[in-house]
Design an enzyme around this catalytic site. Structure first.
Site, mmCIF file in Angstrom:
data_model
loop_
_atom_site.group_PDB
_atom_site.id
_atom_site.type_symbol
_atom_site.label_atom_id
_atom_site.label_comp_id
_atom_site.label_asym_id
_atom_site.label_seq_id
_atom_site.Cartn_x
_atom_site.Cartn_y
_atom_site.Cartn_z
ATOM 1 N N GLN A 180 -11.700 -57.796 8.067
ATOM 2 C CA GLN A 180 -11.765 -58.964 7.196
ATOM 3 C C GLN A 180 -10.540 -59.094 6.291
ATOM 4 O O GLN A 180 -10.288 -60.178 5.762
ATOM 5 C CB GLN A 180 -13.033 -58.917 6.337
ATOM 6 C CG GLN A 180 -14.320 -59.198 7.090
ATOM 7 C CD GLN A 180 -14.378 -60.613 7.656
ATOM 8 O OE1 GLN A 180 -13.694 -61.520 7.204
ATOM 9 N NE2 GLN A 180 -15.200 -60.790 8.678
ATOM 10 N N SER A 197 -9.055 -57.046 13.947
ATOM 11 C CA SER A 197 -9.493 -57.912 15.045
ATOM 12 C C SER A 197 -8.763 -59.243 14.974
ATOM 13 O O SER A 197 -8.808 -59.927 13.949
ATOM 14 C CB SER A 197 -11.006 -58.133 14.957
ATOM 15 O OG SER A 197 -11.478 -58.910 16.036
ATOM 16 N N ALA A 198 -8.115 -59.629 16.066
ATOM 17 C CA ALA A 198 -7.240 -60.806 16.040
ATOM 18 C C ALA A 198 -7.984 -62.095 15.759
ATOM 19 O O ALA A 198 -7.461 -62.985 15.076
ATOM 20 C CB ALA A 198 -6.490 -60.917 17.366
ATOM 21 N N CYS A 323 -23.088 -59.876 13.582
ATOM 22 C CA CYS A 323 -23.463 -58.747 14.427
ATOM 23 C C CYS A 323 -24.940 -58.409 14.301
ATOM 24 O O CYS A 323 -25.501 -57.713 15.135
ATOM 25 C CB CYS A 323 -22.634 -57.520 14.061
ATOM 26 S SG CYS A 323 -22.775 -57.043 12.329
#
Length: 378
Positions: A180, A197-198, A323
């Site tokens: 984040q 994370s891209a 998630c």
């Protein structure tokens, strides 16, 4: 369906960010030269290898690490779990226990269930209990510690530097899940492993980044040729990797300006929601937080009903974490904080979010909440 006066507004960038224009351009360009196997010696393979090396170098430069400390994975989840499991395997002689905060992403919590784990709590703002952390990492048998850089659900930034200091004193490597934060806010130094994370910063989905600092022993938990060098078996989506690297550089160049702009909009949401919606709790640290994210919980309101109503009004927001949202179970993060865990809404803004969109959300929210409460007989 949008509301009168404007199109639908996407406000769930904490789950996935819209593709940055630079990522789109780089992706299209790389499709022509990035399809071949970089390990092959013919011309198409050599072009792909050059693209791969350039992308890795761009990632390393942007993140301030050595290229040989960085590896690419098919997702941020895969990178985070590889960090935890690989570090545990590499430190098996020193211990078998993972220390982690109570607000880690489920990817880390799932990895923690593979062995022994000690959970460290947080306060009502979602900030790590540093005294408990110090005690936990100093206990004999601890192999690795894991701390998220900032809460993916409420935005509270964690005391990474202080936590890393305690880990250093105990001789325990620290893994930081920075999914984040990267592209949004700086991550304090002192960590040994880091993942990102891209698709959180505006790159394409399917690209995770793992950094393992030199001197940190890592052994692959997966079957592969080189067990001591982090890397995924099989082919990566090279055009996506190239686009992810290009977009990261672009996002970092904008980060400071965007942080100021989005933080002001989030402050407006925090203040207006608290002032206009009865029986609401705005959660997370109001100061030490990510600039683009806010969560609030509404008493006597079903969270799913609220999300559907906002969607019909033209606003894409989320409840808790993507998630765990499908399980219909209360957020483990909000429960760990001891705040209201039902009827919660997470709003997270991106570079395309406008002041008008925020104003429209704030205009319709009180009426929507009131309507849902009336339907529930509250």
């Amino acid at each position: 369906m949008g509301v009168p006066g404007g199109p639908a507004a996407y406000m769930d960038v904490a789950t996935a960010s819209p593709l940055h224009p630079v990522a789109r351009e780089a992706l299209l360009a790389a499709l022509d030269d990035g399809w071949a196997d970089p390990a092959r010696l013919y011309a198409a393979g050599r072009r792909a290898q050059q693209l791969s090396e350039a992308a890795t170098g761009a990632f390393a430069e942007a993140l301030g690490v050595r290229p040989d400390e960085l590896s690419l994975w098919p997702s941020g989840t895969a990178a985070a779990q590889a960090a935890v499991l690989g570090a545990l395997a590499g430190r098996a002689r020193q211990g078998d226990t993972l220390v982690h905060s109570a607000i880690e992403h489920s990817a880390v919590l799932h990895a923690a269930r593979r062995g022994k784990a000690v959970e460290v709590g947080v306060d009502r703002l979602g900030r790590l209990d540093l005294d408990a952390w110090d005690s936990a990492v100093s206990t004999p048998g601890v192999a690795v510690a894991a701390l998220i850089s900032a809460s993916h659900e409420v935005g509270t930034e964690q005391p990474v530097a202080a936590a890393a200091g305690y880990c250093d004193e105990a001789g325990v490597p620290l893994f930081v899940d920075a999914a984040q934060s990267i592209g949004r806010a700086p991550v304090a130094p002192g960590w040994s492993l880091l993942s990102a994370s891209a698709h959180k910063w505006g790159g394409p989905p399917g690209v995770g980044v793992l950094i393992v600092r030199k001197g940190v022993r890592w052994i692959s938990p997966f079957p592969q040729d080189d067990l001591y060098r982090p890397g995924v078996s099989g082919a990566l989506d090279l055009p996506a990797v190239v686009a992810a690297a290009a977009s990261l550089r672009a996002v970092l160049s904008e980060a400071q300006t965007e942080a100021v702009r989005l933080s002001a909009l989030i402050d407006r949401i925090r203040e207006r929601v608290a002032a206009t919606v009865p029986d609401v709790e705005v959660v997370g640290d109001p100061v030490n937080r990510l600039p683009h994210l806010v969560t609030f919980s509404c008493l006597y309101v079903d969270g799913e009903a609220l999300l559907h109503a906002l969607d019909r009004a033209g606003f894409a927001v989320s409840s808790g974490s993507s998630c765990t949202a499908s399980t219909l179970r209360p957020s483990h993060v909000l429960e760990a904080m001891g705040v209201l865990s039902h009827g919660n809404v997470r709003v997270s803004l991106h570079r395309g979010t406008t002041e008008d969109e925020v104003e429209r959300l704030l205009a319709v929210l009180p009426g929507i909440v009131e309507s849902i409460r009336k339907e529930a007989g509250m």
